[in-house]
Enzyme design. Sequence first.
Site, PDB file in Angstrom:
ATOM      1  N   GLY A   1       0.818  -1.217   0.000  1.00 34.75           N
ATOM      2  CA  GLY A   1       0.000   0.000   0.000  1.00 34.75           C
ATOM      3  C   GLY A   1       0.845   1.257   0.000  1.00 34.75           C
ATOM      4  O   GLY A   1       0.567   2.215  -0.730  1.00 34.75           O
ATOM      5  N   CYS A   2       1.896   1.265   0.807  1.00 34.16           N
ATOM      6  CA  CYS A   2       2.752   2.449   0.891  1.00 34.16           C
ATOM      7  C   CYS A   2       3.524   2.672  -0.403  1.00 34.16           C
ATOM      8  O   CYS A   2       3.761   3.804  -0.806  1.00 34.16           O
ATOM      9  CB  CYS A   2       3.696   2.325   2.083  1.00 34.16           C
ATOM     10  SG  CYS A   2       2.811   2.282   3.659  1.00 34.16           S
TER      11      CYS A   2
END
Length: 157
Positions: free
Chosen positions: A48-49
């Site tokens: 996600g990051c």
Amino acid sequence: MTDNHRLSPGDRAPDFTLPDADGNPLSLADYRGRKVVVYFYPAASTPGCTKQACDFRDNLAELNGAGIDVVGISPDKPAKLAKFRDAEGLNFPLLSDPDRTVLAEWGAFGEKTMYGKKVTGVIRSTFLVDADGVVEVAQYNVRATGHVAKLRRDLAV
């Protein structure tokens, strides 16, 4: 550290000086006179990051063209940030806040719900700070995917 004080538009953005991926100090004050997106994310090189950081990378020219810089902050150490930056070709500063002091001051560290359980950790958050150091936009619990596009729409960039 987990009281979850949240910033709102009109609040003065808490000042900080943190090391970047190369260990050089960078301060919020360095951006006075320009708008800056300050975003907080849990961990470099996670799916996600990585998606969120790459979205900022891919939209940086348009944001810069609108007078907006971007800075990402996580609890990762500078060496991990440098590896993340280099692996993904990130073109904006990543700052290290391993003791989570700045995260807490901005309300980006505290209790959150993850997979139905209450946990303490980094709350994915994004702020737009104006040229005078005042919060214009404060968004908590943002989604990693699609967030930058929504931010651009909200800011008409």
